[in-house]
Design an enzyme around this catalytic site. Structure first.
Site, PDB file in Angstrom:
ATOM      1  CG  ASP A  68      -2.855  11.742 -10.797  1.00 13.59           C
ATOM      2  OD1 ASP A  68      -2.247  12.630 -11.397  1.00 13.59           O
ATOM      3  OD2 ASP A  68      -2.526  10.532 -10.860  1.00 13.59           O
ATOM      4  CB  CYS A 198     -29.506   7.528   5.334  1.00 18.07           C
ATOM      5  SG  CYS A 198     -29.362   6.651   6.906  1.00 18.07           S
ATOM      6  NE  ARG A 236     -21.636   1.811   0.548  1.00 17.41           N
ATOM      7  CZ  ARG A 236     -22.189   1.589   1.742  1.00 17.41           C
ATOM      8  NH1 ARG A 236     -22.874   0.484   1.953  1.00 17.41           N
ATOM      9  NH2 ARG A 236     -22.072   2.458   2.720  1.00 17.41           N
ATOM     10  CB  CYS A 240     -27.437   0.315   2.297  1.00 18.30           C
ATOM     11  SG  CYS A 240     -26.538   1.843   2.014  1.00 18.30           S
TER      12      CYS A 240
END
Lengths: 279, 109, 138
Positions: A68, A198, A236, A240
């Protein structure tokens, strides 16, 4: 020692069945509109059959935050970006809105980015924004992962929400795409790990108390509970790389742009979820 | 005033007399807890929103005392009864003395 | 606000400690309730607390309370450096004595809700929320 624990846990968990995905049966709806969170992997992916949005790997509570637009905290930054969009900045006395009638004109852009432009250069949304700022507005560049930039690319990305990711990887893009693919599978850093270790070999498994995702970027920029702000794709990637104790490339570097193109192409077929919510 | 503080509120535009409605509020704020230290080891001073109130036509709906354990970008959801047409008044009080306000009117359906 | 690596490790240490000494947190849970009630015994029914069994990140944990007939509900987090979280005072305009918010938990611990009823009596409830330490802090 922590490192051995992680590696031990990873080795031990390879055998855990795929059913470990937290919310694999959950259906994502945003403002009651359904969104697809899995799709057949694009043909170029050799080792994966089905691609999953990072949303399916999260707990019910985190999933709910994205369902929402009022519950989604990313929208405070989207609201701020709407204000920036309309605010005059720079020596030319222009705002974004002086040239672009409304954010809605960018519908579809996010789904096709990054892309190769007419000059044969790979371009990303933050670069488009900064080009406008420096060339047309006479304003200062925004920092790649700064709040203003993250909000603006969130606002631009939101216009494509629900559209399928469809980045071009052939023709002029093929060289950068190959470079990105090489980076994806290249082991780096003290832990000697690649993206694929990963996000391809172990998605759905636990990394300590966390479910590993496929590392899809269809929801970026994403609001992370960890830092309570919008996080960019390159931001990001940097995180990592730090986690595997490698020296990260710079945000906006050719390496990260190539990696963005390759990783985006692994999302081909998933829907844009910008701005998503993750842990 | 803390920078970039922006309230969002979700209120139905119309209601029938006596109807119970659910309200949601979100405001951008760091909610610096006072528990963290900077890179030099100095405590970062507390800077939070410490109180939130919602009233309808002057009648209190909720009055919340907030402490540093409330998350960044504070979110509240609660219910109000709407006896007649009128206006919700939402107010957030910052440690630094700033007050953030927003109003939403509700018509009778 | 975000947790640095050091904060996260401290939280981890605290979580380990709590799990080895469960009686400690139970005692402090009762003490905390007593602090709110001023020593009066709180009923165990009349208030509901909804919180996740496992929170993916302690920075943002959604919780809801529902205490029909309450004038105020205080939320506490027994394992935080400062246990106080919030107090909801419900006015005449309230449609229910329920509320939802998002809170910070510095590790696995009990979340407590204490309701003060209109007649001056109290009701309390607590729930343990496990806070996981993420795999990828990046």
């Amino acid at each position: 020692m922590k490192l051995t624990k992680i590696l031990f846990a990873m080795a031990g968990l390879v055998a855990v069945p795929f059913a470990a995905i937290a919310g694999e049966d959950s259906q994502l709806t945003i403002n009651e509109e359904p969104l697809i969170t899995s799709a057949a992997a694009p043909a170029h992916m050799e080792n994966v059959d089905t691609i999953f949005s990072g949303w399916v790997f999260r707990t019910d509570e985190t999933q709910a935050l994205q369902m929402d637009d009022f519950d989604n905290p990313a929208f405070v930054f989207i609201d701020q970006a709407i204000d920036s969009f309309n605010a005059v900045d720079g020596s030319s006395g222009k705002a974004c809105v002086s040239c672009h009638e409304s954010p809605e004109v960018f519908k579809g852009l996010r789904a096709s980015m990054p892309r190769v432009n007419g000059s044969g250069e790979l371009e990303t949304i933050p670069e488009l924004v900064n080009n406008c700022r420096t060339e047309r507005m006479g304003a200062e560049k925004w920092k790649w992962s700064g709040g203003k930039m993250a909000g603006m690319i969130g606002l631009i990305g939101l216009q494509s929400r629900g559209m399928a990711v469809d980045v071009a990887i052939d023709g002029p893009a093929s060289g950068m795409w190959e470079k990105g693919k090489e980076l994806y599978y290249q082991r780096v850093g003290q832990l000697d790990m690649s993206c694929s270790n990963c996000h391809e070999d172990n998605y759905g498994n636990m990394i300590r108390a966390d479910h590993l995702s496929q590392g899809q970027i269809n929801g970026f920029p994403t609001y992370r509970l960890k830092n309570a702000k919008l996080n960019t794709i390159h931001g990001r990637f940097k995180g990592c790389m730090k986690n595997i104790r490698a020296t990260p490339f710079k945000e906006g570097s050719d390496e990260f742009k190539a990696l963005e193109l390759y990783v985006a192409s692994r999302s081909n077929g998933l829907m844009i979820e910008t701005p998503s919510v993750r842990n | 005033m803390a920078k970039g503080v922006k309230p969002r509120v979700k209120v139905p535009k119309t209601a029938s007399a006596g109807e119970m409605v659910t309200l949601k509020t979100l405001i951008s704020h760091k909610m610096e807890s006072g528990q963290r230290k900077d890179s030099d080891g100095n405590k970062i001073p507390r800077s939070i929103i410490n109180r939130f109130t919602c009233a309808f036509n002057g009648k209190t709906v909720v009055d919340v005392e907030m402490l540093p354990a409330i998350s960044t970008n504070p979110y509240f959801q609660f219910d109000a009864v709407i006896p007649e047409a009128g206006e919700f008044h939402f107010t957030w009080y910052d440690d630094d003395g700033s007050v953030y306000e927003t109003k939403k009117s509700v018509k009778m359906a | 606000m975000q947790f640095t690596r050091r904060d996260t490790m401290a939280i981890g240490g605290a979580a380990v400690l709590t799990s080895f000494v469960p009686s400690l947190s139970v005692a402090s849970t009762n003490d905390l309730i007593m602090e709110v009630t001023g020593g009066a015994t709180a009923a165990s029914s009349g208030i509901d607390l909804t919180a996740p069994e496992i929170a993916e990140n302690g920075n943002t944990v959604p919780i809801s309370v529902d205490a029909p007939g309450a004038v105020a509900v205080t939320i506490l987090a027994a394992g935080n450096p400062l246990p106080g979280v919030a107090t909801f005072n419900f006015g005449d305009g309230a449609g229910s004595q329920s509320a939802t918010t998002r809170i910070r938990l510095a590790g696995t611990q009990d979340v407590i809700a204490v309701a003060k009823m209109a007649d001056g009596s109290f009701a309390a409830v607590s729930q343990t929320v496990k806070v996981t330490i993420g795999g990828c802090g990046g």
